[in-house]
Write a protein that holds these residues in place. Structure first.
Motif, mmCIF file in Angstrom:
data_model
loop_
_atom_site.group_PDB
_atom_site.id
_atom_site.type_symbol
_atom_site.label_atom_id
_atom_site.label_comp_id
_atom_site.label_asym_id
_atom_site.label_seq_id
_atom_site.Cartn_x
_atom_site.Cartn_y
_atom_site.Cartn_z
ATOM 1 N N MET A 1 11.728 7.750 -9.767
ATOM 2 C CA MET A 1 10.522 7.283 -9.075
ATOM 3 C C MET A 1 10.881 6.207 -8.071
ATOM 4 S SD MET A 1 7.751 7.004 -12.178
ATOM 5 C CE MET A 1 6.551 6.364 -11.044
ATOM 6 N N LYS A 2 10.155 6.201 -6.947
ATOM 7 C CA LYS A 2 10.358 5.182 -5.926
ATOM 8 C C LYS A 2 9.926 3.823 -6.446
ATOM 9 C CE LYS A 2 8.685 3.794 -1.376
ATOM 10 N NZ LYS A 2 7.720 4.104 -0.298
ATOM 11 N N ARG A 3 10.770 2.826 -6.227
ATOM 12 C CA ARG A 3 10.444 1.476 -6.693
ATOM 13 C C ARG A 3 9.308 0.912 -5.855
ATOM 14 N NH1 ARG A 3 14.583 -3.617 -6.763
ATOM 15 N NH2 ARG A 3 14.182 -3.522 -4.514
ATOM 16 N N THR A 4 8.294 0.340 -6.550
ATOM 17 C CA THR A 4 7.165 -0.248 -5.828
ATOM 18 C C THR A 4 7.623 -1.517 -5.107
ATOM 19 O OG1 THR A 4 6.532 -1.445 -7.833
ATOM 20 C CG2 THR A 4 5.438 0.662 -7.418
ATOM 21 N N THR A 5 7.018 -1.746 -3.968
ATOM 22 C CA THR A 5 7.387 -2.886 -3.135
ATOM 23 C C THR A 5 6.226 -3.881 -3.052
ATOM 24 O OG1 THR A 5 6.547 -1.878 -1.116
ATOM 25 C CG2 THR A 5 8.824 -1.352 -1.743
ATOM 26 N N ILE A 6 6.508 -4.990 -2.383
ATOM 27 C CA ILE A 6 5.458 -5.992 -2.164
ATOM 28 C C ILE A 6 4.307 -5.388 -1.367
ATOM 29 C CG2 ILE A 6 4.937 -8.100 -0.877
ATOM 30 C CD1 ILE A 6 7.576 -9.229 -1.829
ATOM 31 N N ALA A 7 4.645 -4.530 -0.382
ATOM 32 C CA ALA A 7 3.602 -3.879 0.418
ATOM 33 C C ALA A 7 2.751 -2.966 -0.457
ATOM 34 C CB ALA A 7 4.235 -3.087 1.558
ATOM 35 N N ASP A 8 3.399 -2.236 -1.403
ATOM 36 C CA ASP A 8 2.632 -1.379 -2.311
ATOM 37 C C ASP A 8 1.669 -2.220 -3.168
ATOM 38 O OD1 ASP A 8 3.989 0.935 -1.473
ATOM 39 O OD2 ASP A 8 5.624 0.561 -2.897
ATOM 40 N N LEU A 9 2.173 -3.339 -3.657
ATOM 41 C CA LEU A 9 1.344 -4.215 -4.485
ATOM 42 C C LEU A 9 0.170 -4.774 -3.680
ATOM 43 C CD1 LEU A 9 0.643 -5.840 -6.992
ATOM 44 C CD2 LEU A 9 2.410 -7.500 -6.361
ATOM 45 N N ALA A 10 0.438 -5.160 -2.430
ATOM 46 C CA ALA A 10 -0.628 -5.705 -1.589
ATOM 47 C C ALA A 10 -1.729 -4.672 -1.378
ATOM 48 C CB ALA A 10 -0.054 -6.158 -0.251
ATOM 49 N N ARG A 11 -1.340 -3.408 -1.111
ATOM 50 C CA ARG A 11 -2.336 -2.343 -0.917
ATOM 51 C C ARG A 11 -3.133 -2.117 -2.199
ATOM 52 N NH1 ARG A 11 1.728 -0.021 2.290
ATOM 53 N NH2 ARG A 11 2.570 1.086 0.479
ATOM 54 N N ALA A 12 -2.443 -2.066 -3.332
ATOM 55 C CA ALA A 12 -3.120 -1.788 -4.598
ATOM 56 C C ALA A 12 -4.084 -2.918 -4.979
ATOM 57 C CB ALA A 12 -2.086 -1.579 -5.706
ATOM 58 N N ALA A 13 -3.711 -4.145 -4.663
ATOM 59 C CA ALA A 13 -4.553 -5.299 -5.010
ATOM 60 C C ALA A 13 -5.573 -5.606 -3.932
ATOM 61 C CB ALA A 13 -3.672 -6.518 -5.253
ATOM 62 N N ASP A 14 -5.503 -4.885 -2.801
ATOM 63 C CA ASP A 14 -6.406 -5.094 -1.678
ATOM 64 C C ASP A 14 -6.325 -6.527 -1.147
ATOM 65 O OD1 ASP A 14 -8.229 -4.293 0.240
ATOM 66 O OD2 ASP A 14 -9.982 -4.811 -0.990
ATOM 67 N N VAL A 15 -5.068 -6.994 -1.015
ATOM 68 C CA VAL A 15 -4.816 -8.297 -0.406
ATOM 69 C C VAL A 15 -3.712 -8.099 0.629
ATOM 70 C CG1 VAL A 15 -5.471 -9.591 -2.473
ATOM 71 C CG2 VAL A 15 -3.074 -8.943 -2.137
ATOM 72 N N SER A 16 -3.448 -9.143 1.387
ATOM 73 C CA SER A 16 -2.411 -9.045 2.403
ATOM 74 C C SER A 16 -1.020 -9.248 1.788
ATOM 75 C CB SER A 16 -2.639 -10.086 3.494
ATOM 76 O OG SER A 16 -2.474 -11.394 2.963
ATOM 77 N N VAL A 17 -0.008 -8.784 2.501
ATOM 78 C CA VAL A 17 1.376 -9.011 2.061
ATOM 79 C C VAL A 17 1.657 -10.515 1.986
ATOM 80 C CG1 VAL A 17 3.805 -8.731 2.731
ATOM 81 C CG2 VAL A 17 2.226 -6.790 2.915
ATOM 82 N N SER A 18 1.125 -11.260 2.933
ATOM 83 C CA SER A 18 1.356 -12.707 2.928
ATOM 84 C C SER A 18 0.752 -13.359 1.680
ATOM 85 C CB SER A 18 0.770 -13.354 4.191
ATOM 86 O OG SER A 18 -0.638 -13.216 4.234
ATOM 87 N N THR A 19 -0.381 -12.821 1.190
ATOM 88 C CA THR A 19 -0.978 -13.374 -0.033
ATOM 89 C C THR A 19 -0.065 -13.140 -1.228
ATOM 90 O OG1 THR A 19 -3.240 -13.111 0.760
ATOM 91 C CG2 THR A 19 -2.936 -13.214 -1.619
ATOM 92 N N VAL A 20 0.500 -11.935 -1.320
ATOM 93 C CA VAL A 20 1.438 -11.655 -2.413
ATOM 94 C C VAL A 20 2.638 -12.591 -2.319
ATOM 95 C CG1 VAL A 20 2.955 -9.926 -3.467
ATOM 96 C CG2 VAL A 20 0.696 -9.260 -2.589
#
Length: 342
Positions: free
Chosen positions: A1-20
């Motif tokens: 499986m592809k490793r989740t990234t900060i960008a993936d987490l930001a999309r899933a949490a509906d926040v910006s990458v900078s917030t993560v």
């Protein structure tokens, strides 16, 4: 499986990458709700850096060391307030609360000042109930000078430093008590006034509001000079007995300070008159009983649960802002009790 990234987490949490990134690197700059939402989302999607997020969230939840000085633990009102404060401190205020709560039996300015300085050495912010006095003001300046903000409870305090405040509007308390006498006493006459100590600024404001109402609305009443009970039930009883001896036709009594249990005992010793009105301060078992049996007609009180919550919240805000950020002030609405709603 592809490793989740900060960008993936930001999309899933509906926040910006900078917030993560800020949750990971500067958690104090992100609101508690957002931090915990990002962490929960990371666990849900299997984010590779969940461990780092957990560490950051914990780091952002620093312990708040709060100190509170209350008066005489033998007095029911302060016992009840202390219990409400301890219960409120169990809640999470963007981090756990480490509460040190002390009751002071010795209310001398020297002792209050010494305990304030002592508590300031182990606390991030301190709240206290105290009478205004130069020694207390100097202690406030010493503690705030060391970077620890101070919040006055019930009675406002002044010093060279900024002093916060949590309590009711004492001036409006006085006017409300006066309104009660004006509307319940059939024939205007003399009203006795008890205060705990003239150095408690809330009680001085109570009296000021009390007198201002009558000057504005009904000058037929005669307000006697306030008598100090020094927060003693025995002294309060003696004062009330003296008032009835010197002013047998007195039409009312306003107890705006300590020692109310002694005042109630004295009131019960005289025959009840339908044209006599007594108004007290703070609701606890003794004043509730006095409302029910008619010794008191009305009680004005701090809302204890809201008062406790506002105290803890204000101390945490003051700690985060620092003593140079300006005084944190919260004015609470007060409660009015009669025999029909206790």
């Amino acid at each position: 499986m592809k490793r989740t990234t900060i960008a993936d987490l930001a999309r899933a949490a509906d926040v910006s990458v900078s917030t993560v990134n800020r949750v990971l690197n500067r958690p104090d700059s992100v609101r508690k709700h957002t931090r915990e939402h990002v962490l929960a989302t990371a666990e849900e999607i299997g984010f590779y850096g969940t461990g780092a997020l957990e560490y950051s969230v914990r780091k952002g939840r620093e312990t708040h060391r709060l100190g509170i000085l209350l008066q005489q633990g033998g007095r029911p009102f302060y016992r009840n307030l202390g219990g409400a404060l301890r219960q409120e401190a169990k809640r999470d205020f963007d981090g756990p609360i480490d509460l040190t709560l002390e009751y002071l039996d010795d209310l001398s300015p020297d002792n209050v000042a010494a305990r304030l300085i002592g508590l300031g050495k182990t606390s991030d912010a301190v709240a206290l109930v105290a009478a205004q006095h130069p020694k207390v003001a100097d202690a406030i300046d010493t503690v705030t000078g060391a970077g620890v903000p101070i919040v006055a409870l019930i009675a406002p305090l002044s010093a060279r430093a900024n002093v916060g405040y949590v309590g009711v509007d004492a001036y409006m308390v006085g006017r409300t008590a006066a309104w009660a006498f004006d509307n319940m006493v059939r024939t205007p006459g003399e009203i006795g006034i008890l205060v705990g100590n003239h150095r408690y600024r809330n009680q001085e404001l109570n009296e000021s509001g009390f007198r201002s109402y009558f000057r504005e609305h009904n000058t037929a009443f005669t307000l006697l000079e306030p008598l100090a009970t020094y927060e003693s039930a025995a002294v309060a009883r003696e004062m009330v007995e003296g008032l009835f001896r010197d002013h047998p036709e007195m039409c009312g009594l306003f107890v705006s300070g300590g020692g109310i249990t002694g005042a109630l005992a004295a009131l019960r010793d005289v025959p009840k008159r339908r044209d006599f009105v007594a108004v007290g301060y703070e609701l606890f078992e003794a004043t509730r009983d006095a409302l029910i049996d008619g010794t008191l007609k009305m009680v004005i009180s701090h809302p204890l649960d809201r008062f406790a919550r506002a105290t803890i919240e204000t101390l945490v805000r003051a700690k985060k802002a620092g003593p140079e950020a300006g005084a944190q002030r919260v004015a609470l609405g007060f409660e009015i009790h009669t025999s029909e709603n206790v």
